[in-house]
Design an enzyme around this catalytic site. Sequence first.
Site, PDB file in Angstrom:
ATOM      1  N   HIS A  82       0.813  -1.221   0.000  1.00  0.00           N
ATOM      2  CA  HIS A  82       0.000   0.000   0.000  1.00  0.00           C
ATOM      3  C   HIS A  82       0.846   1.270   0.000  1.00  0.00           C
ATOM      4  CE1 HIS A  82      -3.405  -2.595   1.950  1.00  0.00           C
ATOM      5  NE2 HIS A  82      -3.183  -2.906   0.687  1.00  0.00           N
ATOM      6  N   HIS A 240      -9.674  -1.629  -4.625  1.00  0.00           N
ATOM      7  CA  HIS A 240      -8.542  -1.978  -3.771  1.00  0.00           C
ATOM      8  C   HIS A 240      -7.586  -2.930  -4.492  1.00  0.00           C
ATOM      9  CE1 HIS A 240      -6.153  -2.234  -0.206  1.00  0.00           C
ATOM     10  NE2 HIS A 240      -6.013  -3.520  -0.485  1.00  0.00           N
ATOM     11  N   ASP A 244      -3.602  -2.561  -5.019  1.00  0.00           N
ATOM     12  CA  ASP A 244      -2.598  -3.605  -4.779  1.00  0.00           C
ATOM     13  C   ASP A 244      -1.733  -3.843  -6.023  1.00  0.00           C
ATOM     14  OD1 ASP A 244      -3.240  -4.139  -2.126  1.00  0.00           O
ATOM     15  OD2 ASP A 244      -4.612  -5.784  -2.616  1.00  0.00           O
ATOM     16  N   HIS A 267      -1.792 -10.903  -4.902  1.00  0.00           N
ATOM     17  CA  HIS A 267      -0.363 -10.599  -4.853  1.00  0.00           C
ATOM     18  C   HIS A 267       0.477 -11.652  -5.569  1.00  0.00           C
ATOM     19  CE1 HIS A 267      -1.307  -7.376  -2.189  1.00  0.00           C
ATOM     20  NE2 HIS A 267      -1.826  -8.186  -1.296  1.00  0.00           N
TER      21      HIS A 267
HETATM   22 ZN   LIG Z   1      -4.170  -4.480  -0.289  1.00  0.00          ZN
END
Ligand SMILES: [Zn+2]
Length: 320
Positions: A82, A240, A244, A267
Amino acid sequence: MKFNRQTTLRAQASVAGVGVHSGLPVTLTLGPAPVDAGFIFVRTGLEGSDREVQATAEQVIATDFATVLGDRNGPLVSTAEHVLAALRGMGVDNATIEVDGPEVPIMDGSAAAFIAAIDQAGIVTQPAQRRLIQVLKPISVKIGDSFGEIRPHASGFRVEVEIDFSNPVIGQQSYAFDLNPEGFRREVGRARTFGLMCDVARLWSAGYALGASFDNTVVFDDERLLNAEGLRYADECARHKVLDVIGDLSLAGLPLLGAYRSVRGGHKLNHAVLTALLADRTAWRVVEGEAARRTARPVGEVGRGIVGGRIAAAFGPDVS
Ligand SMILES: [Zn+2]
């Protein structure tokens, strides 16, 4: 501001909070860094000397619940994504990120506190051309039912995210974003981390999410959103994911010129696509100058060792 120049922070600025996984208090301080430095985490508060880790793809040692950077001695800083998204999203090229604990503070679960810190520090241009990684051909990765692809794009950096949760409250969402600082501040930077209530107990028993609360996580059960204050955007979850992506792909070490698409990703997928891109020396080149303009010019032949400096160090063969 000259957008074809590299930028850094004018001064230092700090934020204090807790780590979402460790639950431990931590103070993070953003600060200036020299031309071509990129983003450098500095872990203080250890016995002995401070340790530094460059925010690059090769320093990623875990992607299970967050992006974790480290070196051969183990993890140094967790949940890096972040604050990295805030720096890249606001157009900062070079910065130090000092943390006195093992994890970046989660703050409100978005990048808003880091954007505020960048505003407080101020952004200054540096006496060197901005360098960028231009994507030259599509690279895609499939992991289970997740799919990620990065491809050439006419100008700038574009992120397209699709999510598809069996949870009916989240469901299917998509969001596309062409990266620019004001858009990042308004549309993406405030989107918070989210999770499912049924996963929380499992995470707790595994020693994760110890700092998670309604103050920093948007939580859903099968029927509704559990946060009393509601959502910041109807598609906050997809936004969001875009945040990311911007953080995870900042680990290219330079801004990207290309378009990234993620379907049911996270991720792990982001890291896999970036690693696959960087491993294919015919798929990218380093250019100088502003993304959208024809003035962007190659710095050298890809893979000939003239990519130069930290990029060569970051993506070259491991000679250690
Ligand atoms: Zn995140």
